[in-house]
Design a protein around this motif. Structure first.
Motif, mmCIF file in Angstrom:
data_model
loop_
_atom_site.group_PDB
_atom_site.id
_atom_site.type_symbol
_atom_site.label_atom_id
_atom_site.label_comp_id
_atom_site.label_asym_id
_atom_site.label_seq_id
_atom_site.Cartn_x
_atom_site.Cartn_y
_atom_site.Cartn_z
ATOM 1 N N ALA A 118 4.309 -2.207 -15.776
ATOM 2 C CA ALA A 118 3.211 -2.830 -15.030
ATOM 3 C C ALA A 118 2.789 -2.058 -13.776
ATOM 4 O O ALA A 118 1.590 -1.882 -13.547
ATOM 5 N N PRO A 119 3.729 -1.568 -12.939
ATOM 6 C CA PRO A 119 3.281 -0.851 -11.735
ATOM 7 C C PRO A 119 2.497 0.420 -12.062
ATOM 8 O O PRO A 119 1.529 0.748 -11.367
ATOM 9 N N VAL A 120 2.878 1.130 -13.134
ATOM 10 C CA VAL A 120 2.150 2.348 -13.514
ATOM 11 C C VAL A 120 0.727 1.977 -13.925
ATOM 12 O O VAL A 120 -0.261 2.575 -13.480
ATOM 13 N N SER A 121 0.625 0.951 -14.765
ATOM 14 C CA SER A 121 -0.675 0.486 -15.223
ATOM 15 C C SER A 121 -1.519 0.001 -14.051
ATOM 16 O O SER A 121 -2.705 0.328 -13.948
ATOM 17 N N ALA A 122 -0.912 -0.747 -13.125
ATOM 18 C CA ALA A 122 -1.640 -1.260 -11.958
ATOM 19 C C ALA A 122 -2.128 -0.113 -11.088
ATOM 20 O O ALA A 122 -3.275 -0.106 -10.627
ATOM 21 N N ALA A 123 -1.265 0.898 -10.882
ATOM 22 C CA ALA A 123 -1.635 2.038 -10.052
ATOM 23 C C ALA A 123 -2.820 2.790 -10.651
ATOM 24 O O ALA A 123 -3.711 3.250 -9.936
ATOM 25 N N LEU A 124 -2.865 2.880 -11.988
ATOM 26 C CA LEU A 124 -3.987 3.545 -12.653
ATOM 27 C C LEU A 124 -5.261 2.709 -12.545
ATOM 28 O O LEU A 124 -6.340 3.227 -12.303
ATOM 29 N N LEU A 125 -5.111 1.391 -12.732
ATOM 30 C CA LEU A 125 -6.289 0.528 -12.801
ATOM 31 C C LEU A 125 -6.946 0.290 -11.436
ATOM 32 O O LEU A 125 -8.116 -0.051 -11.375
ATOM 33 N N ILE A 126 -6.196 0.475 -10.332
ATOM 34 C CA ILE A 126 -6.803 0.280 -9.006
ATOM 35 C C ILE A 126 -7.617 1.521 -8.622
ATOM 36 O O ILE A 126 -8.461 1.472 -7.729
ATOM 37 N N VAL A 128 -3.680 5.311 0.485
ATOM 38 C CA VAL A 128 -3.254 4.102 1.202
ATOM 39 C C VAL A 128 -3.355 2.876 0.288
ATOM 40 O O VAL A 128 -2.448 2.035 0.258
ATOM 41 N N ALA A 129 -4.449 2.780 -0.478
ATOM 42 C CA ALA A 129 -4.598 1.637 -1.388
ATOM 43 C C ALA A 129 -3.450 1.594 -2.391
ATOM 44 O O ALA A 129 -2.856 0.540 -2.651
ATOM 45 N N GLU A 130 -3.104 2.761 -2.950
ATOM 46 C CA GLU A 130 -2.003 2.850 -3.912
ATOM 47 C C GLU A 130 -0.675 2.449 -3.259
ATOM 48 O O GLU A 130 0.118 1.708 -3.838
ATOM 49 N N ALA A 131 -0.447 2.960 -2.028
ATOM 50 C CA ALA A 131 0.815 2.680 -1.336
ATOM 51 C C ALA A 131 0.959 1.185 -1.075
ATOM 52 O O ALA A 131 2.007 0.590 -1.370
ATOM 53 N N VAL A 132 -0.109 0.560 -0.556
ATOM 54 C CA VAL A 132 -0.047 -0.876 -0.263
ATOM 55 C C VAL A 132 0.200 -1.667 -1.545
ATOM 56 O O VAL A 132 1.059 -2.557 -1.600
ATOM 57 N N LEU A 133 -0.514 -1.313 -2.611
ATOM 58 C CA LEU A 133 -0.380 -2.041 -3.877
ATOM 59 C C LEU A 133 1.041 -1.928 -4.439
ATOM 60 O O LEU A 133 1.668 -2.933 -4.802
ATOM 61 N N LEU A 134 1.559 -0.696 -4.492
ATOM 62 C CA LEU A 134 2.872 -0.489 -5.123
ATOM 63 C C LEU A 134 4.003 -1.079 -4.281
ATOM 64 O O LEU A 134 4.940 -1.676 -4.826
ATOM 65 N N GLY A 142 -4.510 -5.763 -17.835
ATOM 66 C CA GLY A 142 -3.372 -4.845 -17.831
ATOM 67 C C GLY A 142 -2.417 -5.136 -16.682
ATOM 68 O O GLY A 142 -2.327 -6.271 -16.199
ATOM 69 N N GLY A 143 -1.718 -4.116 -16.222
ATOM 70 C CA GLY A 143 -0.684 -4.275 -15.207
ATOM 71 C C GLY A 143 -1.215 -4.775 -13.871
ATOM 72 O O GLY A 143 -0.504 -5.440 -13.126
ATOM 73 N N TRP A 169 -4.484 -11.638 -3.581
ATOM 74 C CA TRP A 169 -4.503 -11.238 -2.163
ATOM 75 C C TRP A 169 -4.006 -9.812 -1.991
ATOM 76 O O TRP A 169 -4.476 -9.060 -1.136
ATOM 77 N N LEU A 170 -3.030 -9.412 -2.832
ATOM 78 C CA LEU A 170 -2.492 -8.055 -2.731
ATOM 79 C C LEU A 170 -3.521 -7.019 -3.206
ATOM 80 O O LEU A 170 -3.700 -5.970 -2.579
ATOM 81 N N ARG A 171 -4.213 -7.366 -4.318
ATOM 82 C CA ARG A 171 -5.239 -6.447 -4.842
ATOM 83 C C ARG A 171 -6.341 -6.237 -3.820
ATOM 84 O O ARG A 171 -6.728 -5.101 -3.520
ATOM 85 N N VAL A 172 -6.849 -7.356 -3.277
ATOM 86 C CA VAL A 172 -7.934 -7.269 -2.289
ATOM 87 C C VAL A 172 -7.441 -6.563 -1.021
ATOM 88 O O VAL A 172 -8.116 -5.693 -0.472
ATOM 89 N N GLY A 173 -6.204 -6.894 -0.601
ATOM 90 C CA GLY A 173 -5.643 -6.273 0.598
ATOM 91 C C GLY A 173 -5.485 -4.768 0.445
ATOM 92 O O GLY A 173 -5.812 -4.007 1.356
ATOM 93 N N ALA A 174 -4.995 -4.335 -0.719
ATOM 94 C CA ALA A 174 -4.788 -2.905 -0.961
ATOM 95 C C ALA A 174 -6.118 -2.155 -0.915
ATOM 96 O O ALA A 174 -6.235 -1.103 -0.277
#
Lengths: 251, 115
Positions: free
Chosen positions: A177-185, B103-109, B69-70, B77-82
């Protein structure tokens, strides 16, 4: 801008020059936007696989429909068992946005004497990523070579992503999930920053802010038409603000 | 007349051509016809660009608020915050796209690891 010799608007002598610009457009395939788009297509391929679409159908869809939101809607309609007319209507609604994008791009692409069929062919490549790349960089390309350059940008992106879809189908494995999330953002982050950076005037930035706020609101109020309504309401409001402030500045 | 209605190899392709290709390229072709009549510097184009931009912004919002997906496993809130943090950094660093994305990736992960 980088090219010292300005090209004539339309001249058969510059065929070689045009090909050079085509290749230069093709080189956009190794760029950050292209990488981000490719990751979005990883997500699309995973969705198509889940929906029972075959590899050949998914690759065909990538080449012939191209716009990612339209394909996501099409697969959604297929999964829901929608009949052909309903599916076509849903996809058409999600794609109305392509018209204003093409309208905005065409005057910048064409030179004197550019044939209409060339523009029709090139318009097929219009989707968010190639549109953003074009709006950002087209003014650096000499007028007479812009169609060739955009042909390179569009065809390289289509070919790349047909390859990406194929690769995902062949490798098909569950991503954590984190890999997929990182790609999708990546996709929304890229759209957000590049749209802001490529705005031609302040009205574009106002329109962007309004779209971000109104989009979710209209998604609740009119889920079927949310994109179209957001564009019209947000765009009109941004334009009126632009007119009002420009009028005052001029007075 | 669904995707699986006719058991022939060509039917899914016909379905994709009508519901996919025709339903998208018709709008692009209309854009070429209309765009050919508008001058690059015309005021109408400012309006058209504003409409197109607001539309794309709505697509961005839906990618963040109704993901699949993932990304769907991260709370809203985390998605919007990131994304907001990334965009803020992009503005502060004078439009440095990679800094914003990082930064967006770091906050999200980090957020996903903690929740």
């Amino acid at each position: 801008m980088a090219d010292p010799a300005p090209l004539p608007d339309h001249d058969d002598d510059i065929t070689g020059e045009r090909f050079r610009w085509y290749l230069r457009g093709f080189r956009e395939v190794v760029s950050l936007p292209a990488l981000i788009l490719a990751t979005s297509f990883v997500g699309f391929a995973a969705l198509a696989l889940e929906a029972g679409i075959t590899l050949a159908q998914a690759v065909f869809m990538t080449g012939i429909v191209w716009a990612l939101p339209a394909k996501v809607v099409l697969i959604g309609a297929i999964m829901a068992g929608n009949a052909l007319p309903a599916a076509a209507f849903a996809v058409a609604l999600s794609s109305v946005r392509l018209t204003p994008m093409v309208v905005a791009l065409v005057p910048e692409l064409k030179a004197r004497g550019t044939r209409n069929w060339v523009l029709l062919l090139l318009s097929h490549f219009v989707a968010v990523t190639s549109w953003v790349i074009a709006m950002e960089k087209v003014r650096e390309v000499p007028r007479g070579a812009r169609t060739a350059w955009y042909g390179g940008v569009g065809s390289s992106l289509v070919i790349l992503n047909m390859g990406v879809v194929t690769a995902v189908y062949l490798l098909a494995q569950d991503m954590p999930a984190p890999v997929s999330a990182a790609l999708l953002i990546l996709t929304p982050m890229y759209f957000l920053t590049s749209l802001w950076g490529s705005a031609r005037e302040r009205a574009g930035r106002v329109a962007m802010a309004l779209g971000l706020v109104l989009g979710p609101l209209f998604a609740l109020l009119t889920p079927e038409f949310s994109l179209l309504v957001t564009g019209l309401v947000g765009g009109t409001a941004a334009y009126l603000i632009h007119r009002f402030t420009a009028g005052r500045a001029g007075a | 007349m669904t995707f699986e209605a006719i058991d022939a190899w060509w039917w899914p392709y016909l379905f994709i051509i009508v519901a996919g290709w025709l339903a998208t390229d018709a709008w692009r072709f209309l854009g070429v016809v209309l765009g050919g009549r508008i001058s690059e510097t015309s005021e109408a184009l400012v309006f058209v660009r504003a409409v197109a931009t607001a539309l794309v912004a709505a697509v961005i919002a839906s990618l963040v608020l109704t993901p699949n997906g993932g990304l769907a496993e991260a709370p809203a809130w985390l998605r919007v915050g990131a994304v907001a943090a990334g965009f803020g950094v992009y503005l502060v660093t004078r439009q440095h796209m990679l800094a914003g994305i990082f930064v967006a990736e770091a906050v999200l992960l980090i957020g996903m690891a903690l929740t």
